[in-house]
Design an enzyme around this catalytic site. Structure first.
Site, PDB file in Angstrom:
ATOM      1  CD1 TRP A 295     -11.177  -1.676   4.856  1.00 43.60           C
ATOM      2  CD2 TRP A 295     -12.252   0.204   4.304  1.00 43.60           C
ATOM      3  NE1 TRP A 295     -10.417  -1.023   3.910  1.00 43.60           N
ATOM      4  CE2 TRP A 295     -11.049   0.135   3.555  1.00 43.60           C
ATOM      5  CE3 TRP A 295     -13.080   1.302   4.114  1.00 43.60           C
ATOM      6  CZ2 TRP A 295     -10.669   1.115   2.635  1.00 43.60           C
ATOM      7  CZ3 TRP A 295     -12.691   2.281   3.196  1.00 43.60           C
ATOM      8  CH2 TRP A 295     -11.507   2.180   2.475  1.00 43.60           C
ATOM      9  CG  ASP A 296     -11.472  -5.430   2.457  1.00 47.74           C
ATOM     10  OD1 ASP A 296     -11.112  -4.651   3.342  1.00 47.74           O
ATOM     11  OD2 ASP A 296     -10.685  -6.038   1.716  1.00 47.74           O
ATOM     12  CD  GLU A 437      -3.886  -0.510   5.245  1.00 46.01           C
ATOM     13  OE1 GLU A 437      -3.163  -1.172   4.469  1.00 46.01           O
ATOM     14  OE2 GLU A 437      -4.796  -1.008   5.930  1.00 46.01           O
ATOM     15  CE  LYS A 517      -1.761  -1.132   0.929  1.00 44.13           C
ATOM     16  NZ  LYS A 517      -1.789  -1.757   2.256  1.00 44.13           N
ATOM     17  CD  GLN A 518      -6.162   1.162   0.479  1.00 48.25           C
ATOM     18  OE1 GLN A 518      -5.209   0.486   0.862  1.00 48.25           O
ATOM     19  NE2 GLN A 518      -7.421   0.803   0.675  1.00 48.25           N
TER      20      GLN A 518
HETATM   21  O1  IFM Z   1      -8.811  -3.548   3.999  1.00 47.81           O
HETATM   22  C1  IFM Z   1      -7.704  -3.580   3.153  1.00 47.81           C
HETATM   23  C2  IFM Z   1      -6.896  -2.338   3.349  1.00 47.81           C
HETATM   24  O2  IFM Z   1      -7.648  -1.197   3.012  1.00 47.81           O
HETATM   25  C3  IFM Z   1      -5.654  -2.364   2.498  1.00 47.81           C
HETATM   26  N1  IFM Z   1      -4.886  -3.538   2.801  1.00 47.81           N
HETATM   27  C4  IFM Z   1      -5.607  -4.782   2.593  1.00 47.81           C
HETATM   28  C5  IFM Z   1      -6.869  -4.806   3.435  1.00 47.81           C
HETATM   29  C6  IFM Z   1      -7.653  -6.090   3.187  1.00 47.81           C
HETATM   30  O3  IFM Z   1      -8.115  -6.153   1.869  1.00 47.81           O
END
Ligand code: IFM
Length: 664
Positions: A295-296, A437, A517-518
């Site tokens: 999705w990046d 995640e 995580k994010q």
């Molecule tokens: O797409 C990301 C994900 O959101 C977090 N782990 C790494 C992936 C690739 O950059």
């Protein structure tokens, strides 16, 4: 002296920094990426000539990864003595990598680039100056070296290495037997040819100062023209790109350099030569993350290309449209209708993500992960990016090229994946994984539910999707999140037993806590910015930021954009620098359990562009007109940047005194 905002340099020969320097000094042209390793390096130092879009599964391996071609840039000196001084640099305005090494008996200077004008051509100039008194003859060995890095290889077989006027190495990929060829010509005849296994080299006896120029073709034919001619075409190509994309920052040269560098990376990995192709999560820096598109690409890279080179953004979308068969079969395989796009998309839209995507450091066993089954937000992310692309460019024609079918197929997937509440006829999404995640198999992740609702709406379906609880203005990331243990990051870190242990999955340290995580809720608030007031963004930012590890390079950008919303450029600025300097400073997370995940971070680079243009400058399209709502950090006096809106060139200028958008 003014700082050169187009160049980075590192002094000292530092084989211990092989991984970071390989990323930091990467050169590429969208078709080929060459890690910033030194010419004499071999596979143990992660040498990679990474090819875009060609994947292979080596015998007895569980997954496919992209191919590294034999290294045509290989070169080494013999008889030169010890290293006295060494410098590696990258002039990123034109994507030119250089090294200069002072040995006891010679100075070796090598310059190289991946031609932007000819995407299968690599060029190298080698200069040897004999400095011994008296000068000591030595040997220069250069050629095509097949000893390149492979994570889960070897991927190449059936090698043939030959030498006439041209050096030639050919091989086949092990799984699909795709031919890979590397050819090289040199402007000077060698003294000897050395064929060693699968590699072939020219040997020069160097008795006086000496310069050679080498042109290398990867999967294509050698083309006429000298090194200087090719350099001129390549540099002109780069100058054009900068004319239409550079963001000028006044007042802060470090920010300027860092942003230039980010955009350099994005340009170097952009698939200009292909019709329907996207950008993998680690760009062209090697085989990490299986060379897959995440999705990046849609959420973090599309904004830059949509604004500066919409024809390229269209290719990203065409990649998804053309590879929808992979998404249809993934959905069908799981018992759903419509299109469930791969979490890690490889050639033809095949799913690269396995059900065991992490290896536990304690047991060395693969751990069951649910990214593949659970990150259903991916289909909506693609629809969202397509919607934004159309709104910005006005290119509704893409709907007739498969865009409309893609939106409908994604909406159909969500409808069949949803649970429908009898009580109030709303849809819920259970057992999903959101952007964070570390918490798998959760119910009603706020981000996922909203992006699914967006998709249903864009397809013209009329359904309500349940949104999670809101407590004191804070959106609950998923059902039950607020009931998890509320600990600080320091406490979590104190519980860690192994430096590479993975924080997620059911045994991970973060799983039963509110540590994420994010950006997740903050990503939601950014994507649907006009649904939230600045005050709501502030409250959620203040709640979630201290609970966020920023363990993904995608995180900082969303928090920086959030901080700009409530006028805190001081909070946004360090996050901007973190995004823009992700590959410059290096040292990011390189392991998920026992799996290597290092490489370059295009999403962070794309995020830096978003922060500068949408955050600091506050540029957005509100459905009627373009508006600027600046939040400039103290160190930045002004920002100027070109962009394309609805096919027309525009310029934004933002300073503390005045902001304006000029069309034409
Ligand atoms: O797409 C990301 C994900 O959101 C977090 N782990 C790494 C992936 C690739 O950059």
């Amino acid at each position: 002296m003014d700082m050169d905002v187009w160049k980075i340099e590192r002094e000292g020969y530092e084989p211990e920094n092989t991984a970071d320097n390989g990323n930091r000094f990467l050169i590429g042209n969208g078709s080929i990426g060459v890690r910033g390793t030194l010419e004499e390096y071999k596979k143990d130092r992660m040498v990679a000539v990474n090819l875009a879009g060609i994947y292979d599964r080596a015998p007895n391996q569980t997954w496919r990864e992209p191919i590294n071609a034999p290294n045509g840039f290989y070169a080494t000196l013999e008889g030169q003595g010890n290293i006295l001084k060494h410098k590696q640099s990258l002039y990123f305005r034109h994507g030119i990598h250089s090294r200069e090494t002072v040995y006891e008996q010679a100075v070796l200077k090598i310059e190289r680039f991946c031609s932007m004008a000819e995407p299968h051509i690599l060029c190298q100039r080698i200069h040897v100056e004999l400095t011994g008194k008296p000068a000591k003859p030595m040997k220069l060995i250069c050629g095509i070296d097949s000893d390149v890095w492979d994570i889960n290889g070897p991927h190449l077989t059936d090698f043939e290495a030959t030498a006439g006027e041209i050096l030639h190495v050919s091989a086949l990929t092990s799984e699909m037997r795709i031919p890979i060829t590397v050819k090289e010509r040199c402007n000077r005849g060698q003294d000897e040819i050395l064929v060693s296994g699968d590699s072939v080299f020219r040997v020069f006896n160097v008795r006086e100062n000496f310069v050679i120029e080498r042109i290398i073709a990867v999967n294509g034919e050698l083309t006429p023209g000298s090194y200087d001619e090719k350099l001129a075409e390549h540099s002109a190509f780069w100058d054009n790109l900068w004319d239409s994309s550079a963001v000028k920052i006044t007042g802060d040269p470090v920010a300027q350099l860092s942003l230039n560098y980010s955009l350099y990376h994005l340009h170097s990995i952009a698939p200009r030569h292909a019709e329907s192709r996207s950008i993998p999560a680690r760009g062209l820096s090697g085989q990490t993350y299986k060379g897959a598109v995440f999705w990046d690409a849609e959420i973090f890279l599309m904004p830059f290309f949509t604004m500066t080179e919409p024809s390229l953004a269209r290719k990203f979308m065409m990649y998804r449209i053309d590879s929808i068969s992979g998404a249809l079969s993934k959905a069908a395989g799981l018992g759903y209708n419509g299109a469930y796009f791969p979490w890690e998309s490889q050639d033809g839209g095949t799913e690269g993500c396995t059900n065991f995507n992490v290896v536990d450091v304690f047991t060395d066993r693969p751990v069951r992960t649910y990214f593949r089954d659970g990150q259903i937000h991916i289909s909506g992310d693609i629809v969202y990016a397509l919607g934004k692309y159309i709104d910005w460019t006005g290119d509704t024609g893409i709907l007739d090229k498969g865009g409309r079918d893609l939106i409908k197929a994604c909406a159909d997937f969500y409808l069949s994946r949803a649970h429908r509440l009898v009580k109030n006829d709303t849809l819920e999404f259970l057992d999903v994984v959101g952007p964070d995640e570390y918490h798998e198999r959760v119910h009603n992740n706020a981000f996922t539910n909203r992006i699914a609702a967006y998709t249903l709406g864009r397809a013209g379906y009329d359904f309500d999707v349940r949104q999670p609880r809101i407590r004191d203005g804070i959106i609950e990331q998923f059902d039950g999140y607020f009931d998890l243990e509320d600990v600080s990051l320091d406490v979590i870190r104190s519980r860690i037993k192994h430096p590479k242990e993975y924080w997620g999955t059911q045994n991970g340290v973060a799983y039963a806590t509110q540590i994420i995580k994010q950006a997740d809720v903050l990503a939601l608030m950014q994507l649907f910015a006009n649904e939230y007031s600045d005050e709501e963004v502030r409250r959620n930012w203040e709640y979630y930021e201290p609970r966020t590890e920023h363990g993904s390079s995608l995180s900082a950008c969303m928090y920086a954009l959030g901080a700009c919303r409530f006028g805190r450029a001081d909070l946004a600025y360090p996050l901007f620098m973190k995004s823009a300097r992700s590959d410059l400073d290096g040292g990011g997370k390189s392991w998920a359990g026992n799996i290597y995940i290092g490489g370059t971070h295009p999403a962070a680079a794309g995020g830096a562009y978003m922060i500068a243009t949408q955050g600091f400058a506050g540029l957005r399209y509100n459905g009627d007109e373009l508006v600027l709502n600046p939040t400039l950090p103290e160190s930045i006096d002004s920002l100027d940047f070109p962009f394309i809106f609805r096919g027309k060139r525009a310029y934004a200028r933002v300073s503390r005194e005045r902001s304006e958008i000029r069309m034409g």
